[in-house]
Design an enzyme around this catalytic site. Sequence first.
Site, PDB file in Angstrom:
ATOM      1  N   TYR A   1       0.855  -1.198   0.000  1.00  0.00           N
ATOM      2  CA  TYR A   1       0.000   0.000   0.000  1.00  0.00           C
ATOM      3  C   TYR A   1       0.887   1.241   0.000  1.00  0.00           C
ATOM      4  CZ  TYR A   1      -3.921  -3.025   1.220  1.00  0.00           C
ATOM      5  OH  TYR A   1      -4.878  -4.004   1.202  1.00  0.00           O
TER       6      TYR A   1
ATOM      7  N   ARG B   1      -6.631   1.769  -4.671  1.00  0.00           N
ATOM      8  CA  ARG B   1      -7.682   1.376  -3.725  1.00  0.00           C
ATOM      9  C   ARG B   1      -8.571   2.588  -3.503  1.00  0.00           C
ATOM     10  NH1 ARG B   1      -6.967  -1.283   2.251  1.00  0.00           N
ATOM     11  NH2 ARG B   1      -5.807   0.629   2.717  1.00  0.00           N
TER      12      ARG B   1
ATOM     13  N   ILE C   1       3.101  -2.859   4.137  1.00  0.00           N
ATOM     14  CA  ILE C   1       2.927  -1.408   4.276  1.00  0.00           C
ATOM     15  C   ILE C   1       4.247  -0.654   4.130  1.00  0.00           C
ATOM     16  CG2 ILE C   1       0.854  -1.479   5.718  1.00  0.00           C
ATOM     17  CD1 ILE C   1       2.798  -1.134   8.145  1.00  0.00           C
TER      18      ILE C   1
ATOM     19  N   ASP D   1      -4.567 -36.080  -9.917  1.00  0.00           N
ATOM     20  CA  ASP D   1      -5.758 -35.706 -10.701  1.00  0.00           C
ATOM     21  C   ASP D   1      -5.738 -34.187 -10.889  1.00  0.00           C
ATOM     22  OD1 ASP D   1      -7.998 -36.064  -7.830  1.00  0.00           O
ATOM     23  OD2 ASP D   1      -6.256 -34.797  -8.219  1.00  0.00           O
TER      24      ASP D   1
HETATM   25  C1  LIG Z   1       4.352   3.255   8.171  1.00  0.00           C
HETATM   26  C2  LIG Z   1       4.896   4.464   7.445  1.00  0.00           C
HETATM   27  C3  LIG Z   1       4.057   5.663   7.769  1.00  0.00           C
HETATM   28  C4  LIG Z   1       6.330   4.719   7.781  1.00  0.00           C
HETATM   29  O1  LIG Z   1       6.763   5.785   6.872  1.00  0.00           O
HETATM   30  P1  LIG Z   1       8.177   6.476   7.052  1.00  0.00           P
HETATM   31  O2  LIG Z   1       8.269   6.997   8.439  1.00  0.00           O
HETATM   32  O3  LIG Z   1       8.436   7.366   5.918  1.00  0.00           O
HETATM   33  O4  LIG Z   1       9.109   5.209   6.953  1.00  0.00           O
HETATM   34  P2  LIG Z   1      10.679   5.224   6.664  1.00  0.00           P
HETATM   35  O5  LIG Z   1      11.280   6.470   7.078  1.00  0.00           O
HETATM   36  O6  LIG Z   1      11.180   3.934   7.176  1.00  0.00           O
HETATM   37  O7  LIG Z   1      10.723   5.164   5.038  1.00  0.00           O
HETATM   38  C5  LIG Z   1      11.921   4.738   4.392  1.00  0.00           C
HETATM   39  C6  LIG Z   1      11.733   4.961   2.920  1.00  0.00           C
HETATM   40  O8  LIG Z   1      10.659   4.150   2.458  1.00  0.00           O
HETATM   41  C7  LIG Z   1       9.652   4.970   1.905  1.00  0.00           C
HETATM   42  N1  LIG Z   1       8.376   4.369   2.222  1.00  0.00           N
HETATM   43  C8  LIG Z   1       7.888   4.108   3.437  1.00  0.00           C
HETATM   44  N2  LIG Z   1       6.676   3.521   3.342  1.00  0.00           N
HETATM   45  C9  LIG Z   1       6.427   3.422   2.009  1.00  0.00           C
HETATM   46  C10 LIG Z   1       5.316   2.887   1.255  1.00  0.00           C
HETATM   47  N3  LIG Z   1       4.252   2.375   1.851  1.00  0.00           N
HETATM   48  N4  LIG Z   1       5.385   2.921  -0.096  1.00  0.00           N
HETATM   49  C11 LIG Z   1       6.464   3.462  -0.715  1.00  0.00           C
HETATM   50  N5  LIG Z   1       7.548   3.979  -0.066  1.00  0.00           N
HETATM   51  C12 LIG Z   1       7.481   3.932   1.296  1.00  0.00           C
HETATM   52  C13 LIG Z   1       9.824   6.291   2.553  1.00  0.00           C
HETATM   53  O9  LIG Z   1       9.291   7.286   1.735  1.00  0.00           O
HETATM   54  C14 LIG Z   1      11.321   6.381   2.603  1.00  0.00           C
HETATM   55  O10 LIG Z   1      11.788   6.633   1.311  1.00  0.00           O
HETATM   56  P3  LIG Z   1      12.975   7.654   1.029  1.00  0.00           P
HETATM   57  O11 LIG Z   1      12.433   8.990   1.441  1.00  0.00           O
HETATM   58  O12 LIG Z   1      13.281   7.550  -0.404  1.00  0.00           O
HETATM   59  O13 LIG Z   1      14.074   7.191   1.980  1.00  0.00           O
HETATM   60  C15 LIG Z   1       4.838   4.190   5.922  1.00  0.00           C
HETATM   61  O14 LIG Z   1       5.549   3.014   5.701  1.00  0.00           O
HETATM   62  C16 LIG Z   1       3.454   4.123   5.352  1.00  0.00           C
HETATM   63  O15 LIG Z   1       2.773   5.099   5.210  1.00  0.00           O
HETATM   64  N6  LIG Z   1       3.040   2.885   5.002  1.00  0.00           N
HETATM   65  C17 LIG Z   1       1.718   2.673   4.405  1.00  0.00           C
HETATM   66  C18 LIG Z   1       0.628   2.668   5.505  1.00  0.00           C
HETATM   67  C19 LIG Z   1      -0.703   2.345   4.893  1.00  0.00           C
HETATM   68  O16 LIG Z   1      -0.908   2.530   3.726  1.00  0.00           O
HETATM   69  N7  LIG Z   1      -1.642   1.793   5.693  1.00  0.00           N
HETATM   70  C20 LIG Z   1      -2.927   1.369   5.174  1.00  0.00           C
HETATM   71  C21 LIG Z   1      -2.770   0.041   4.479  1.00  0.00           C
HETATM   72  S1  LIG Z   1      -2.817  -1.279   5.634  1.00  0.00           S
HETATM   73  C22 LIG Z   1      -4.466  -1.695   5.591  1.00  0.00           C
HETATM   74  O17 LIG Z   1      -5.235  -1.152   4.845  1.00  0.00           O
HETATM   75  C23 LIG Z   1      -4.861  -2.729   6.514  1.00  0.00           C
HETATM   76  C24 LIG Z   1      -6.149  -3.421   6.114  1.00  0.00           C
HETATM   77  O18 LIG Z   1      -7.119  -2.555   5.644  1.00  0.00           O
HETATM   78  C25 LIG Z   1      -6.651  -4.138   7.338  1.00  0.00           C
HETATM   79  O19 LIG Z   1      -7.749  -3.812   7.838  1.00  0.00           O
HETATM   80  O20 LIG Z   1      -5.901  -5.016   7.789  1.00  0.00           O
END
Ligand SMILES: CC(C)(COP(=O)(O)OP(=O)(O)OC[C@H]1O[C@@H](n2cnc3c(N)ncnc32)[C@H](O)[C@@H]1OP(=O)(O)O)[C@@H](O)C(=O)NCCC(=O)NCCSC(=O)C[C@H](O)C(=O)O
Length: 610
Positions: A309, A367, A539, A584
């Site tokens: 996501y 989504r 995530i 099968d």
């Molecule tokens: C969880 C996070 C908010 C953490 O983000 P952050 O603090 O930026 O993490 P990092 O500093 O470790 O990031 C390192 C680099 O990775 C990139 N990054 C981080 N997460 C993502 C991602 N999801 N996609 C792409 N890139 C990502 C950062 O930008 C950093 O990059 P760089 O700057 O180049 O170094 C974050 O991970 C986040 O937002 N994750 C997604 C959360 C989410 O979408 N949640 C909803 C989905 S889960 C769900 O729906 C559950 C389901 O519905 C259920 O009921 O079970």
Amino acid sequence: MAEIFKEFITTFLAGSAGGTACVYAGQPLDTVKVKLQTFPNVYSGTFDCFKTTLKTEGLRGLYKGSVPALVCNVSENAVLFVALGCMKNMIAYITNKQSSNLSNIENACAGSLSSIFSSLVVCPTELVKCRMQAMSELYTTGKLEKPMSPYGVVRSMIKAEGVLSLFNGLTSTWVREMPGYFFFFYGYEFTRNLLTAKGKEKDDIGVVKTAFAGGTAGLCLWVAIFPIDVIKSRIQVMSVAGKQEGFRKTLFHVARHEGIRALYSGLLPTVIRTYPANGALFVTYEYTKDTKQFVNQFSRRPVRRALLYVPGHDVRKVTKIPSLQVDCTVLDCEDGVALDKKDEARSKIAEMYDDIAQKSSCEVGVRINAPSSGLAKNDLEVLFGKVPYPSCLVVPKIDDHHEITWICDTLRDIVLNAILPKQVPPNVIRIIFQIESARGLLGMKESVEAGIASCAKIRCTSQIDGVIFGSDDFCADLGISRTSEAIELMYARQKILTTAKAYGLQAIDMVYIDYKDTDGLRRQSIEGFKMGFTGKQIIHPHQIQTVQDAFIPDSQKIEWALELLKAYDESRKGAFTFQGQMIDLPTILQARNIVNIYKHINEQKKTNAE
Ligand SMILES: CC(C)(COP(=O)(O)OP(=O)(O)OC[C@H]1O[C@@H](n2cnc3c(N)ncnc32)[C@H](O)[C@@H]1OP(=O)(O)O)[C@@H](O)C(=O)NCCC(=O)NCCSC(=O)C[C@H](O)C(=O)O
């Protein structure tokens, strides 16, 4: 290219199916027609001919010539409808329109032009069919020494006059088919438009109205060309006694010596036959051609070992996607986006989607918000209201089957409006929906069935690809206290998995939110893979490798699957023994899944190496 091939296969099979239905629905009356056309003085009328044939030759007599008729109709309709698709595309290109948006006249012209090609298969097959149908009269009137089989008819013709004798009457066939199919397709499209309710599509008029439109098409054709058909039948049947005069001389001879009535002898059984025969033809064609499941069951589903996501409003994260070695990413408008960022996420995804998808080797989906959120329709309009649109759609929080039907129907309307003005319809949209509540879990079977049924509707542009377990929301809904072993979720996971697999869908396991705990993630991923899940939600990019490695069958399993499929291809039996075990179809399908993943991983490695 793949789309063109699929289109060819679909229309070829649909036309063949339609031709088969047409023969079995109308062959007896077609036999009566040919007899009355070639021996108008032997019978007093349709009923006399029908009754006499039934009495002297039995039911078999009425179905005489069915084999060449099947060959004729199946080959004619297969070629006709493939050529029709090509002619429609050509006319759409010339007139700068969408091929599904041509006028009645343009559709009629496409039909007329496609009959040039179908006549090349109609002429020889119809020649044999007509002779078989009039065989007893040819024999009793001394034009034949003894009755023949279809093979005997072909062999005697080729022996007497060479292969070209099979094309006796080709000119008459063209003279009949071209104007005939102009009126045929004009009548069909005109009637469908007439029967289409206001605000609806003519493809949605239903079986009965489609059958009526098909029958009316046949009526238009026969009324327009019946005298030509009489002359063609005469030439083809009588040429058994030697070379006949051409079309024009035969026409004048019949008119002068037998009167104009002879040119309409056999019209009544033809008109009666046309409704069951052409009604069956078009109903079968329409409902085979547009059953997307019918085609897409052949298209390999993307492998989704990890589904990442990415919050749609977070440009930094979204622009990271092309650099990630992940199977599937989902640009999120829902749980990953705060309420005050929904509009921003929606518009940013619409703006960036095409560029990100082009640059990424992974599948890029979107989504939307839940149907119950009141935001879903706006999400669909913004994200799918223009071409190109996303190839994968994740729909969260499906609580009952009405919601998935509403999503599929709304999506189809939005997409059909988006592609109508001159664009080629892109690929199918693969829908994955989420089960995240007690109600959703209990009603999942009905939701899956409703989604498949809705996607099977005519001109639907989507198909159901899989189901995701939304464990976080599920726990909230049931008031569950989470444990590290997640034993409290085992029933839900197994029910979702079992139901998804029962319908041949992918099942994507729950998310592991502690994205820094790699060991826990690995354990839960391996557990999910062994349960039969096809992938897992993630995530964070750090989770990609752990999850995708867990969802790779081990090398022995891959070796076993490759050897098993090789043995199966050689044996082609229902059940057989392999390495001491009974094998099968379910085991074969399991092996195919393993090889599918194996191929995907190799393709991914090759892409990364380039
Ligand atoms: C969880 C996070 C908010 C953490 O983000 P952050 O603090 O930026 O993490 P990092 O500093 O470790 O990031 C390192 C680099 O990775 C990139 N990054 C981080 N997460 C993502 C991602 N999801 N996609 C792409 N890139 C990502 C950062 O930008 C950093 O990059 P760089 O700057 O180049 O170094 C974050 O991970 C986040 O937002 N994750 C997604 C959360 C989410 O979408 N949640 C909803 C989905 S889960 C769900 O729906 C559950 C389901 O519905 C259920 O009921 O079970």
